[in-house]
Design a protein around this motif. Sequence first.
Motif, PDB file in Angstrom:
ATOM      1  N   PRO A   1       0.838  -1.211   0.000  1.00 52.69           N
ATOM      2  CA  PRO A   1       0.000   0.000   0.000  1.00 52.69           C
ATOM      3  C   PRO A   1       0.867   1.252   0.000  1.00 52.69           C
ATOM      4  O   PRO A   1       1.944   1.285   0.608  1.00 52.69           O
ATOM      5  N   THR A   2       0.404   2.284  -0.678  1.00 49.81           N
ATOM      6  CA  THR A   2       1.189   3.513  -0.790  1.00 49.81           C
ATOM      7  C   THR A   2       0.473   4.669  -0.092  1.00 49.81           C
ATOM      8  O   THR A   2      -0.701   4.584   0.232  1.00 49.81           O
ATOM      9  N   ARG A   3       1.231   5.741   0.105  1.00 46.14           N
ATOM     10  CA  ARG A   3       0.675   6.940   0.729  1.00 46.14           C
ATOM     11  C   ARG A   3       0.622   8.062  -0.300  1.00 46.14           C
ATOM     12  O   ARG A   3       1.226   7.970  -1.376  1.00 46.14           O
ATOM     13  N   ASP A   4      -0.087   9.132   0.035  1.00 44.71           N
ATOM     14  CA  ASP A   4      -0.117  10.297  -0.834  1.00 44.71           C
ATOM     15  C   ASP A   4       1.217  11.029  -0.758  1.00 44.71           C
ATOM     16  O   ASP A   4       1.882  11.056   0.291  1.00 44.71           O
ATOM     17  N   PHE A   5       1.601  11.620  -1.874  1.00 47.08           N
ATOM     18  CA  PHE A   5       2.845  12.398  -1.908  1.00 47.08           C
ATOM     19  C   PHE A   5       2.706  13.444  -3.006  1.00 47.08           C
ATOM     20  O   PHE A   5       2.714  13.117  -4.189  1.00 47.08           O
ATOM     21  N   ASP A   6       2.548  14.701  -2.620  1.00 49.43           N
ATOM     22  CA  ASP A   6       2.424  15.802  -3.566  1.00 49.43           C
ATOM     23  C   ASP A   6       3.636  16.709  -3.403  1.00 49.43           C
ATOM     24  O   ASP A   6       3.738  17.478  -2.446  1.00 49.43           O
ATOM     25  N   SER A   7       4.571  16.606  -4.324  1.00 45.74           N
ATOM     26  CA  SER A   7       5.837  17.337  -4.208  1.00 45.74           C
ATOM     27  C   SER A   7       5.761  18.751  -4.766  1.00 45.74           C
ATOM     28  O   SER A   7       6.748  19.488  -4.704  1.00 45.74           O
ATOM     29  N   ARG A   8       4.612  19.143  -5.295  1.00 41.34           N
ATOM     30  CA  ARG A   8       4.540  20.447  -5.959  1.00 41.34           C
ATOM     31  C   ARG A   8       4.846  21.601  -5.013  1.00 41.34           C
ATOM     32  O   ARG A   8       5.415  22.614  -5.439  1.00 41.34           O
ATOM     33  N   HIS A   9       4.483  21.463  -3.755  1.00 41.61           N
ATOM     34  CA  HIS A   9       4.659  22.578  -2.816  1.00 41.61           C
ATOM     35  C   HIS A   9       5.552  22.198  -1.640  1.00 41.61           C
ATOM     36  O   HIS A   9       5.483  22.817  -0.584  1.00 41.61           O
ATOM     37  N   LEU A  10       6.400  21.186  -1.840  1.00 43.22           N
ATOM     38  CA  LEU A  10       7.303  20.752  -0.787  1.00 43.22           C
ATOM     39  C   LEU A  10       8.677  21.402  -0.952  1.00 43.22           C
ATOM     40  O   LEU A  10       9.250  21.390  -2.050  1.00 43.22           O
ATOM     41  N   ASP A  11       9.201  21.955   0.135  1.00 43.18           N
ATOM     42  CA  ASP A  11      10.600  22.365   0.123  1.00 43.18           C
ATOM     43  C   ASP A  11      11.476  21.118  -0.010  1.00 43.18           C
ATOM     44  O   ASP A  11      11.094  20.030   0.414  1.00 43.18           O
ATOM     45  N   LEU A  12      12.655  21.287  -0.586  1.00 41.92           N
ATOM     46  CA  LEU A  12      13.633  20.216  -0.528  1.00 41.92           C
ATOM     47  C   LEU A  12      14.151  20.109   0.906  1.00 41.92           C
ATOM     48  O   LEU A  12      14.049  21.053   1.697  1.00 41.92           O
ATOM     49  N   SER A  13      14.711  18.972   1.238  1.00 47.53           N
ATOM     50  CA  SER A  13      15.082  18.713   2.633  1.00 47.53           C
ATOM     51  C   SER A  13      16.147  19.677   3.149  1.00 47.53           C
ATOM     52  O   SER A  13      16.272  19.880   4.358  1.00 47.53           O
ATOM     53  N   THR A  14      16.926  20.294   2.257  1.00 47.22           N
ATOM     54  CA  THR A  14      17.978  21.216   2.693  1.00 47.22           C
ATOM     55  C   THR A  14      17.608  22.680   2.468  1.00 47.22           C
ATOM     56  O   THR A  14      18.448  23.567   2.669  1.00 47.22           O
ATOM     57  N   SER A  15      16.363  22.964   2.045  1.00 46.17           N
ATOM     58  CA  SER A  15      15.953  24.349   1.815  1.00 46.17           C
ATOM     59  C   SER A  15      15.736  25.063   3.144  1.00 46.17           C
ATOM     60  O   SER A  15      15.462  24.439   4.172  1.00 46.17           O
ATOM     61  N   PHE A  16      15.821  26.396   3.115  1.00 42.69           N
ATOM     62  CA  PHE A  16      15.803  27.165   4.358  1.00 42.69           C
ATOM     63  C   PHE A  16      14.430  27.312   4.984  1.00 42.69           C
ATOM     64  O   PHE A  16      14.319  27.631   6.160  1.00 42.69           O
ATOM     65  N   GLY A  17      13.379  27.140   4.228  1.00 40.83           N
ATOM     66  CA  GLY A  17      12.057  27.215   4.835  1.00 40.83           C
ATOM     67  C   GLY A  17      11.415  28.577   4.658  1.00 40.83           C
ATOM     68  O   GLY A  17      11.631  29.261   3.659  1.00 40.83           O
ATOM     69  N   ASP A  18      10.649  28.990   5.638  1.00 45.81           N
ATOM     70  CA  ASP A  18       9.726  30.108   5.495  1.00 45.81           C
ATOM     71  C   ASP A  18      10.386  31.450   5.811  1.00 45.81           C
ATOM     72  O   ASP A  18      10.383  31.915   6.958  1.00 45.81           O
ATOM     73  N   TYR A  19      10.954  32.081   4.796  1.00 51.09           N
ATOM     74  CA  TYR A  19      11.460  33.439   4.900  1.00 51.09           C
ATOM     75  C   TYR A  19      10.734  34.294   3.867  1.00 51.09           C
ATOM     76  O   TYR A  19      10.385  33.821   2.781  1.00 51.09           O
ATOM     77  N   ASP A  20      10.516  35.571   4.192  1.00 49.34           N
ATOM     78  CA  ASP A  20       9.843  36.454   3.244  1.00 49.34           C
ATOM     79  C   ASP A  20      10.683  36.675   1.997  1.00 49.34           C
ATOM     80  O   ASP A  20      10.154  36.874   0.907  1.00 49.34           O
ATOM     81  N   THR A  21      12.001  36.675   2.171  1.00 48.97           N
ATOM     82  CA  THR A  21      12.909  36.886   1.047  1.00 48.97           C
ATOM     83  C   THR A  21      14.069  35.910   1.127  1.00 48.97           C
ATOM     84  O   THR A  21      14.421  35.423   2.209  1.00 48.97           O
ATOM     85  N   VAL A  22      14.663  35.648  -0.018  1.00 50.14           N
ATOM     86  CA  VAL A  22      15.874  34.818  -0.049  1.00 50.14           C
ATOM     87  C   VAL A  22      17.013  35.551   0.649  1.00 50.14           C
ATOM     88  O   VAL A  22      17.839  34.939   1.346  1.00 50.14           O
ATOM     89  N   THR A  23      17.053  36.868   0.495  1.00 49.92           N
ATOM     90  CA  THR A  23      18.085  37.662   1.158  1.00 49.92           C
ATOM     91  C   THR A  23      18.035  37.469   2.675  1.00 49.92           C
ATOM     92  O   THR A  23      19.070  37.319   3.334  1.00 49.92           O
ATOM     93  N   ALA A  24      16.822  37.446   3.230  1.00 47.70           N
ATOM     94  CA  ALA A  24      16.679  37.244   4.677  1.00 47.70           C
ATOM     95  C   ALA A  24      17.197  35.877   5.093  1.00 47.70           C
ATOM     96  O   ALA A  24      17.830  35.727   6.159  1.00 47.70           O
TER      97      ALA A  24
END
Length: 554
Positions: free
Chosen positions: A395-418
């Motif tokens: 059995p498999t699970r749902d997986f929608d990668s369209r809006h997933l950060d990559l595992s090494t991405s910084f996450g929720d910042y308003d800007t990349v500069t921040a």
Amino acid sequence: MSVLGGPVGGHYDVAVIGGGISGVQIARHAAGRGLRTVLLERNDFGAGTSAATTKAIHGGLRYLEQYDFRVVAESVSERRYLGLAAPHLVQPRSFLLTAYDWSAPRAPVLGAGVALYEAMAWRRNAGVPKDIRSPRFRWIGKKALLTQVPWLSPDGLTGAWRHDDTLNIHPERLLLAILKSYVADGGTALNHAEVTGLLRDDAGAVRGVRVNGHRDIAATVTVNAAGPWVASALGDLATTAGVRVRQAKGVHLVTRDLGNRDGVFVRGRNGRHIVVNPWQGKTLVGPTDTPMSGSADEAATEVEDINLLRETLDSVSATPLVREDVESTIVGVRPLIDDGSDTYTSSRRFEIRDHAPTGLPGLYSVTGGKWTTGRAMGQKVTDTLIRAHRGSLPPTRDFDSRHLDLSTSFGDYDTVTAAFEAAAARVPSADLPRDTRIHLARLYGTEHEAVLRLVVEDPRLATPVPGSSDILAQAVYAVTHEAAETLQDVLDRRMTVGTLGLVRETAARLVAATVAPLLGWEAERRDAEVAGYLGLQAAETAVLDEAFAPGSSR
């Protein structure tokens, strides 16, 4: 052979052959759905076509001319998803689509195409950090254009349409970031692990692979995503499977900075398109996009490739390229669907082939596709496998990668500069300048802190690598955390120094001396690695010298 992820062993649900962007995205989505997955790469991750790019994640504006609306629509959506997932490695880049009074289509038609292209990408800024959003397209007149692009010839030039696409800043690092997301979801990846045969049961079904001639890995489903090596990966079974792929060789010139700050699309008087793309203080000119026969292993830049690019660029340049302008070349082979057209106009769609009708159930091959649509391809291939093998897969699970950060991405910042400003303040005890810290944050995302800690443990690893912004700690991290096995793995696909042009001998020897103890190299092996690397560069330099020699045929 090196391993990322869990230990190799037991039975896998899915085995993926090929560690380029196609194989990595397929493996990522299979693991994301909860399937036990192993990925096998004969050389190094991203060592083939995936690194030999114009550094663009583009929506395929040129494909509108071929009425390939489906590829364009999918590409502009996927371009946005990738930018959301890794904004530290994928950022907007303005491109100028030049128009001439001697070239078709003319400026008004080009403008209509750009307008349609932008309309298809109407959600391009949704959710994107504020400082990397794309402006609307606009017309640049001839006078302003010649100021912005000083090398352009004014002869017949009417202006250019400015639009935004996306820059793949470091494709080698982006591929590794996607691979690490796959590993974080429970996947296993092996490089320098050549598939030398397929395992078959008594009924002839494919039940896994043999690696490096002696190690068997059992799997319910095997996916062949080996790119231009898709036929050779199957060995004697390629004919039975009916696998056939057309090969297009793409050569780029790496030149000095030619002066344009935006990418420039030009059509030469020979009718061919090229992109002149500024990148990391250099300029990329290409690709050639010409048919190639024979093994992709034999792909190399030839005098004819260089001359084709020179002919195209020189026909619209105020001054011709000279030898001193060109530092090195990049060559790659793209696998295309054999749709009967030439490689220049061939579709960039991908094809999933189930080999059950040819007596090889359990085996699939994937051909075609490109960097931009790799995520969608991975999802569709995985969906296909699950539908076809629902009875034999867990059995498999749902997986929608369209809006997933990559595992090494910084996450929720308003800007990349921040995000970069916050990263620059991490591990303050590492004695490194701010520019180096930002460089590491861009390359490694959240893992940059582990590289900084190496410097704290051994300050000698803060030593800069000549000809780049890299430091020796990156070489150590390449071996200890990123499965690098050869000097080329380290210089070309973990660090940036090998991607920027010719590597200085001092840099090659410095990095080799750093990784030799970690890899168990004695002096003889260390020196052989350096000699082999410098030998490849010498061959490349010789071809450039021949192409630009007085009297060379153009």
